[in-house]
Design a protein around this motif. Structure first.
Motif, short mmCIF file in Angstrom:
data_model
loop_
_atom_site.label_atom_id
_atom_site.label_comp_id
_atom_site.label_asym_id
_atom_site.label_seq_id
_atom_site.Cartn_x
_atom_site.Cartn_y
_atom_site.Cartn_z
N VAL A 50 47.25 51.22 18.36
CA VAL A 50 45.85 51.62 18.54
C VAL A 50 45.67 52.27 19.91
O VAL A 50 46.23 51.82 20.91
CB VAL A 50 44.91 50.40 18.42
N GLN B 93 44.67 55.16 14.79
CA GLN B 93 43.44 54.39 14.85
C GLN B 93 43.05 54.26 16.32
O GLN B 93 43.90 54.06 17.19
CB GLN B 93 43.63 53.01 14.22
N ARG C 215 42.82 48.56 10.65
CA ARG C 215 41.35 48.51 10.63
C ARG C 215 40.85 47.13 10.21
O ARG C 215 39.85 46.64 10.73
CB ARG C 215 40.81 49.59 9.68
N LEU D 190 40.06 52.91 19.43
CA LEU D 190 38.96 52.06 19.86
C LEU D 190 38.19 52.79 20.95
O LEU D 190 38.78 53.21 21.95
CB LEU D 190 39.47 50.73 20.42
N THR E 127 35.44 51.47 16.29
CA THR E 127 36.74 52.02 15.94
C THR E 127 36.56 53.25 15.03
O THR E 127 35.60 53.36 14.28
CB THR E 127 37.61 50.97 15.22
#
Length: 545
Positions: free
Chosen positions: A441, A115, A38, A117, A108
């Motif tokens: 991600v 995580q 992050r 996007l 995000t």
């Protein structure tokens, strides 16, 4: 007695230490790692909602989803003109819309272990879809959940396995080959046309002259399933219908496991969810085995007739190509890969059975719903088919000239794309445009939102206006790369040509034979069940031309 008390105390201490150790481990291995990712995104100016410990933003997502269910009301036919303006993404995926209004088209969020996007900027979508590196593929945790439905076939594959399977399957859907399938598509449509004619005949003499009510979804699935069975596997729907039926059952079972099967559930919540859904998992596993058994029976039947297909390459269908590729793989460097010869064949058959008929049938249902609301476009298509097609029946030569049919299909796929997302995972650090995406991600593009963005499509983005495609996709909107019903770039849907030709054939035949309007029985309620489909089916009132 004192010894027992001391022992209990010791066990309690050990238990507390164990719990603390687990928390420390969770903090170090999950939270710290996620926070590091992050931080890399924040340094690039990418914001998003603050995550909670271990669960990330999942609690907030659950809350928003529950609120959306409470406030959602379906739209009846008395509100026809509200259909298109209805922002169904705010009902199906309220968290995406909630955060988009806060943070814009790029933000995000976290689902605890992962995580993500959210990427809905047109230029970044283009960059993401045209990225050729094998280090950007389908999210592994999503494809793992889809394993019962798709096995290790092309829709789940990544890296070299995906490249190998794509090269093999793509050959079946080149436009030159698809043109040769038009005759079979017309044959497959005849049972649907005959059934509807018989329904009208049976209804004649009734009290209403508004037309005969038909729920189109199952009939369109039958048509599409028959097409894919004939052209790809050399048998009719009567032999493959068990496969389609059971795959549909798997799809429904997976869709009822909860709206977050795409985004992951971690920690204690994940364990409880797993225990709660064990019965459903057993049902899915049983269906999966049945599907594999039926497909393998069809494969064995083909093998017994293999000599019939060896004389001319032109006669080979997809199943024959898969058989030959599997035989070749056993004696090449593919031996020992993640899938065996049997699973390679079965899994790719499952992929084509599902993707080849389900999305096309749903797209056809949406087309008929919109045409029922806009009868003037039925008239335009009917006149075009009468002018360009011999005896009102399309063929491989006339189909490319059916411009009106094409515009209607393109506009339908803009407003109601069956595929809701373009999703990717970075297996290594990847550069996409001006964004450095850290390893691990996952990227998500919400297609319906992209297709209805007024900044891209204009103030009439929520209106059904097929004429916007009169000069092709390149002139239909400000950023053509924002039109992605079939994906874009290296992951472009292999069946795009196949689906478009199939939709043209069935729409041309239906509109040449029938006129129709929307039935009062229709309730507008788009639902996400792996794809976006009419939640309660599409009901129309048909009349014979």
């Amino acid at each position: 007695m004192e010894v027992v008390i001391e022992f209990v105390k010791l066990v309690s201490v050990v238990g507390v230490v164990g719990i603390l150790s687990w928390l420390v481990y969770g903090y170090s291995s999950v939270w710290v790692k996620s926070e590091r990712v992050r931080r890399k995104l924040r340094m690039q100016g990418i914001r998003g909602p603050s995550p909670s410990f271990l669960y990330g933003n999942l609690p907030h997502m659950h809350k928003l989803q529950s609120q959306a269910k409470l406030t959602n009301t379906t739209i009846s036919t008395t509100n026809n003109h509200l259909f298109l303006a209805h922002d169904y993404t705010s009902t199906l995926f309220p968290y995406f819309e909630h955060w988009r209004k806060q943070y814009g088209q790029l933000y995000t969020y976290s689902t605890g272990m992962k995580q993500h996007l959210y990427v809905n900027e047109a230029e970044l979508v283009r960059e993401m879809n045209q990225c050729i590196t094998l280090n950007l593929g389908k999210p592994s945790y999503v494809t793992n959940k889809l394993a019962p439905l798709l096995g290790n076939g092309i829709l789940r594959a990544n890296g070299l396995s995906w490249a190998h399977q794509r090269k093999l399957v793509a050959a079946e859907f080149y436009m030159d080959k698809v043109k040769g399938m038009v005759g079979l598509m017309i044959e497959s449509a005849q049972p649907l046309l005959t059934k509807w004619e018989q329904l009208i005949e049976a209804h004649e003499g009734g009290s209403s002259d508004n037309g005969t009510e038909v729920k189109v979804d199952a009939d369109l699935r039958g048509f599409s399933a028959d097409v894919i069975s004939r052209v790809c596997f050399g048998h009719s729907y009567s032999k493959g219908k068990e496969v389609f039926s059971k795959l549909r059952s798997i799809q429904k079972a997976m869709s009822t496991q909860g709206g977050f099967q795409l985004f992951g559930v971690s920690g204690i919540r994940g364990m409880l969810h797993y225990l709660w859904s064990t019965k459903k998992q057993n049902q899915i596993s049983s269906l999966e085995k049945e599907v594999e058994s039926i497909i393998w029976e069809l494969v064995e039947e083909r093998r017994r007739k293999q000599s019939e297909y060896s004389s001319a390459a032109a006669e080979k269908d997809l199943m024959q190509l898969l058989l030959e590729a599997a035989e070749s793989d056993q004696s090449s460097d593919h031996e020992g890969k993640e899938f065996s010869k049997r699973s390679f064949i079965v899994d790719n058959c499952k992929n084509i059975y599902f993707a080849g008929h389900e999305t096309t049938a749903v797209a056809a249902s949406w087309c008929l719903m919109l045409l029922a609301l806009h009868p003037q476009w039925q008239t335009s298509i009917r006149n075009e088919v009468a002018q360009l097609c011999p005896n009102g029946i399309p063929d491989a030569d006339s189909l490319p000239h059916l411009k009106t049919v094409t515009m209607v299909i393109q506009e339908t796929l803009r407003l109601y794309p069956p595929a809701a997302f373009v999703s990717r995972e970075a297996y290594e650090d990847v550069q996409i445009g001006n964004i450095k995406v850290p390893k691990g991600v996952c990227l998500w593009t919400l297609i319906p939102t992209l297709h209805r963005d007024p900044e891209i499509w204009g103030a009439d983005a929520n209106e059904f206006k097929p004429e916007r495609f009169s000069e092709g996709v390149s002139k239909a909107c400000k950023f053509p790369q924002a039109y992605v019903p079939f994906g874009l770039g290296t992951r472009l849907c292999l069946g795009k040509n196949f689906a478009m030709v199939q939709l043209k054939v069935v729409l041309a035949l239906i509109i040449s034979n029938f006129s129709f309007s929307l039935s009062p029985s229709y309730t507008h309620s788009p639902a996400y069940r792996m794809i976006v489909e009419p939640g309660h089916g599409v009901y129309i009132l048909i009349r014979k031309i």
